[in-house]
Design a protein around this motif. Structure first.
Motif, PDB file in Angstrom:
ATOM      1  N   LYS A 182       0.828  -1.207   0.000  1.00 51.16           N
ATOM      2  CA  LYS A 182       0.000   0.000   0.000  1.00 51.16           C
ATOM      3  C   LYS A 182       0.867   1.264   0.000  1.00 51.16           C
ATOM      4  O   LYS A 182       0.617   2.203  -0.772  1.00 51.16           O
ATOM      5  CB  LYS A 182      -0.914  -0.007   1.219  1.00 51.16           C
ATOM      6  CG  LYS A 182      -1.813   1.223   1.332  1.00 51.16           C
ATOM      7  CD  LYS A 182      -2.695   1.142   2.559  1.00 51.16           C
ATOM      8  CE  LYS A 182      -1.861   1.241   3.831  1.00 51.16           C
ATOM      9  NZ  LYS A 182      -2.709   1.279   5.051  1.00 51.16           N
ATOM     10  N   GLY A 217       2.850   1.728  -3.265  1.00 54.47           N
ATOM     11  CA  GLY A 217       1.950   2.240  -4.296  1.00 54.47           C
ATOM     12  C   GLY A 217       1.671   3.721  -4.125  1.00 54.47           C
ATOM     13  O   GLY A 217       1.594   4.480  -5.099  1.00 54.47           O
ATOM     14  N   LYS A 218       1.529   4.156  -2.891  1.00 52.68           N
ATOM     15  CA  LYS A 218       1.283   5.570  -2.611  1.00 52.68           C
ATOM     16  C   LYS A 218       2.449   6.430  -3.077  1.00 52.68           C
ATOM     17  O   LYS A 218       2.255   7.465  -3.729  1.00 52.68           O
ATOM     18  CB  LYS A 218       1.052   5.756  -1.111  1.00 52.68           C
ATOM     19  CG  LYS A 218       1.083   7.204  -0.666  1.00 52.68           C
ATOM     20  CD  LYS A 218       1.095   7.326   0.858  1.00 52.68           C
ATOM     21  CE  LYS A 218       1.358   8.765   1.297  1.00 52.68           C
ATOM     22  NZ  LYS A 218       1.416   8.889   2.784  1.00 52.68           N
ATOM     23  N   THR A 252       3.074   6.605  -6.860  1.00 49.79           N
ATOM     24  CA  THR A 252       2.060   7.455  -7.479  1.00 49.79           C
ATOM     25  C   THR A 252       2.412   8.923  -7.286  1.00 49.79           C
ATOM     26  O   THR A 252       2.210   9.749  -8.179  1.00 49.79           O
ATOM     27  CB  THR A 252       0.673   7.160  -6.875  1.00 49.79           C
ATOM     28  OG1 THR A 252       0.341   5.783  -7.095  1.00 49.79           O
ATOM     29  CG2 THR A 252      -0.391   8.035  -7.512  1.00 49.79           C
ATOM     30  N   LEU A 299       5.881   1.027 -12.231  1.00 51.48           N
ATOM     31  CA  LEU A 299       4.677   1.477 -12.929  1.00 51.48           C
ATOM     32  C   LEU A 299       4.472   0.655 -14.198  1.00 51.48           C
ATOM     33  O   LEU A 299       5.395   0.494 -15.001  1.00 51.48           O
ATOM     34  CB  LEU A 299       4.789   2.965 -13.272  1.00 51.48           C
ATOM     35  CG  LEU A 299       4.644   3.943 -12.096  1.00 51.48           C
ATOM     36  CD1 LEU A 299       4.856   5.374 -12.568  1.00 51.48           C
ATOM     37  CD2 LEU A 299       3.274   3.798 -11.434  1.00 51.48           C
ATOM     38  N   ASP A 300       3.272   0.137 -14.373  1.00 52.13           N
ATOM     39  CA  ASP A 300       2.910  -0.629 -15.561  1.00 52.13           C
ATOM     40  C   ASP A 300       1.656   0.015 -16.147  1.00 52.13           C
ATOM     41  O   ASP A 300       0.562  -0.128 -15.588  1.00 52.13           O
ATOM     42  CB  ASP A 300       2.659  -2.090 -15.178  1.00 52.13           C
ATOM     43  CG  ASP A 300       2.474  -2.977 -16.391  1.00 52.13           C
ATOM     44  OD1 ASP A 300       2.555  -2.453 -17.529  1.00 52.13           O
ATOM     45  OD2 ASP A 300       2.235  -4.186 -16.211  1.00 52.13           O
ATOM     46  N   ASP A 301       1.834   0.741 -17.263  1.00 51.21           N
ATOM     47  CA  ASP A 301       0.729   1.503 -17.876  1.00 51.21           C
ATOM     48  C   ASP A 301       0.103   2.482 -16.876  1.00 51.21           C
ATOM     49  O   ASP A 301      -1.113   2.646 -16.804  1.00 51.21           O
ATOM     50  CB  ASP A 301      -0.348   0.565 -18.416  1.00 51.21           C
ATOM     51  CG  ASP A 301       0.154  -0.258 -19.602  1.00 51.21           C
ATOM     52  OD1 ASP A 301       1.032   0.253 -20.329  1.00 51.21           O
ATOM     53  OD2 ASP A 301      -0.323  -1.394 -19.764  1.00 51.21           O
ATOM     54  N   GLY A 302       0.989   3.102 -16.085  1.00 45.13           N
ATOM     55  CA  GLY A 302       0.545   4.117 -15.130  1.00 45.13           C
ATOM     56  C   GLY A 302      -0.012   3.576 -13.827  1.00 45.13           C
ATOM     57  O   GLY A 302      -0.382   4.353 -12.942  1.00 45.13           O
ATOM     58  N   GLU A 303      -0.049   2.232 -13.664  1.00 44.91           N
ATOM     59  CA  GLU A 303      -0.571   1.626 -12.448  1.00 44.91           C
ATOM     60  C   GLU A 303       0.562   0.927 -11.685  1.00 44.91           C
ATOM     61  O   GLU A 303       1.455   0.325 -12.299  1.00 44.91           O
ATOM     62  CB  GLU A 303      -1.665   0.605 -12.774  1.00 44.91           C
ATOM     63  CG  GLU A 303      -2.931   1.219 -13.363  1.00 44.91           C
ATOM     64  CD  GLU A 303      -3.617   2.144 -12.385  1.00 44.91           C
ATOM     65  OE1 GLU A 303      -3.607   1.839 -11.162  1.00 44.91           O
ATOM     66  OE2 GLU A 303      -4.185   3.169 -12.826  1.00 44.91           O
ATOM     67  N   PRO A 304       0.534   1.000 -10.336  1.00 42.77           N
ATOM     68  CA  PRO A 304       1.586   0.334  -9.548  1.00 42.77           C
ATOM     69  C   PRO A 304       1.565  -1.182  -9.732  1.00 42.77           C
ATOM     70  O   PRO A 304       0.501  -1.804  -9.785  1.00 42.77           O
ATOM     71  CB  PRO A 304       1.231   0.713  -8.102  1.00 42.77           C
ATOM     72  CG  PRO A 304       0.363   1.923  -8.212  1.00 42.77           C
ATOM     73  CD  PRO A 304      -0.400   1.760  -9.492  1.00 42.77           C
ATOM     74  N   ARG A 305       2.740  -1.738  -9.862  1.00 41.49           N
ATOM     75  CA  ARG A 305       2.897  -3.187  -9.938  1.00 41.49           C
ATOM     76  C   ARG A 305       3.868  -3.605  -8.839  1.00 41.49           C
ATOM     77  O   ARG A 305       4.958  -3.037  -8.719  1.00 41.49           O
ATOM     78  CB  ARG A 305       3.449  -3.590 -11.303  1.00 41.49           C
ATOM     79  CG  ARG A 305       3.708  -5.099 -11.442  1.00 41.49           C
ATOM     80  CD  ARG A 305       4.411  -5.391 -12.742  1.00 41.49           C
ATOM     81  NE  ARG A 305       4.766  -6.802 -12.874  1.00 41.49           N
ATOM     82  CZ  ARG A 305       5.583  -7.292 -13.798  1.00 41.49           C
ATOM     83  NH1 ARG A 305       6.126  -6.463 -14.693  1.00 41.49           N
ATOM     84  NH2 ARG A 305       5.854  -8.580 -13.842  1.00 41.49           N
ATOM     85  N   TYR A 306       3.496  -4.584  -8.025  1.00 40.61           N
ATOM     86  CA  TYR A 306       4.299  -4.970  -6.864  1.00 40.61           C
ATOM     87  C   TYR A 306       5.055  -6.260  -7.154  1.00 40.61           C
ATOM     88  O   TYR A 306       4.455  -7.288  -7.458  1.00 40.61           O
ATOM     89  CB  TYR A 306       3.400  -5.125  -5.635  1.00 40.61           C
ATOM     90  CG  TYR A 306       2.534  -3.908  -5.411  1.00 40.61           C
ATOM     91  CD1 TYR A 306       3.091  -2.711  -5.003  1.00 40.61           C
ATOM     92  CD2 TYR A 306       1.161  -3.953  -5.658  1.00 40.61           C
ATOM     93  CE1 TYR A 306       2.308  -1.581  -4.822  1.00 40.61           C
ATOM     94  CE2 TYR A 306       0.369  -2.833  -5.473  1.00 40.61           C
ATOM     95  CZ  TYR A 306       0.948  -1.644  -5.062  1.00 40.61           C
ATOM     96  OH  TYR A 306       0.170  -0.536  -4.895  1.00 40.61           O
TER      97      TYR A 306
END
Length: 254
Positions: free
Chosen positions: A52, A55-56, A59, A92-99
């Motif tokens: 979490k 990801g924050k 971003t 970042l994967d297509d603007g989304e967080p990837r863990y």
């Protein structure tokens, strides 16, 4: 060759932990995030918190970030019972967080992260220092140490030589004074040894401390394993106190 730059770190805290976010330095292509808990927490909760929080921050600043967690003793929290390893890297994967619970190869990080100009643009809201500024500050901090070293040399070398020269070239009356003073010191010591002179509170305190040290040393020799456990416990307590002080020093407004 570009001069290294060091961005300010960001600290925040909640009721159960504090975190420190550190932007990349030099050729390191990712930021780091450390989360230190000041209370007991389950491994699964730690892993969820790391994802979490990573990801924050990715971003907020679009830079890959590696997150790790530590307990109140400063030890890395082992997450291998709930995750493949104890560190998570957010990308970042297509603007989304990837863990990714794995160690990434250097070529997996964007090449532009090695550019200072790119980082300066991303971290435009953070203050930073250059390598030369850091070095200048370090030299400034070393000045008191150099001064203390010079004083130590003066007291250890120059002063004894000066005293020896004074004694060699001093007139007879000064030697007599020195001799009388030596006899007086010896007389005072004789009074203490024979119990004819009461010891000062400071001297009594010193003797008490010396007696306690001898007592402790004796029992430590009798039980070296117990002494080792005690040392470990003391180090852990010291580390815990330092972590608590750092937690208390962080403003809740960060």
């Amino acid at each position: 060759m570009e001069e290294k730059i060091y961005f300010d770190h960001i600290t925040e805290k909640t009721d159960c932990y504090f975190l420190e976010y550190s932007p990349p330095v030099s050729s390191i292509p990712f930021a780091s995030l450390t989360v230190t808990y000041v209370s007991e927490v389950a491994a699964e909760e730690v892993a969820t918190d790391l994802e979490k929080l990573a990801g924050k921050w990715i971003t907020r600043y679009p830079v890959p970030v590696m997150a790790s967690a530590f307990d109140r003793h400063g030890d890395l929290i082992n997450l291998e019972n709930v995750r493949p390893i104890s560190h998570v890297t957010a990308t970042l994967d297509d603007g989304e967080p990837r863990y990714r619970w794995e160690l990434l190869e250097d070529e997996e990080f964007p090449e532009e992260l090695k550019s200072q100009g790119y980082l300066l643009e991303i971290y435009s809201d953070l203050n930073f220092r250059t390598q030369s500024e850091v070095s200048a500050k370090a030299r400034e901090n070393l000045k008191p140490i150099r001064t203390a070293k010079r004083l130590l040399i003066v007291w250890s070398v120059v002063v004894p030589i000066a005293i020896a020269l004074i004694e060699f070239f001093s007139p007879l009356w000064l030697s007599v004074i020195a001799l009388v003073y030596s006899f007086w010191k010896a007389y005072q010591q004789w009074l203490k040894m024979t119990g004819r002179k009461e010891k000062s509170d400071r001297e009594l305190e010193r003797e008490k401390d010396a007696s306690l040290k001898e007592h402790h040393h004796y029992h430590c020799k009798l039980n070296p394993d117990g002494f080792l456990r005690l040392k470990v416990e003391n180090f852990q307590k010291m580390e815990e106190d330092q972590i608590q002080k750092k937690y208390d020093s962080i403003s809740t407004s960060n």
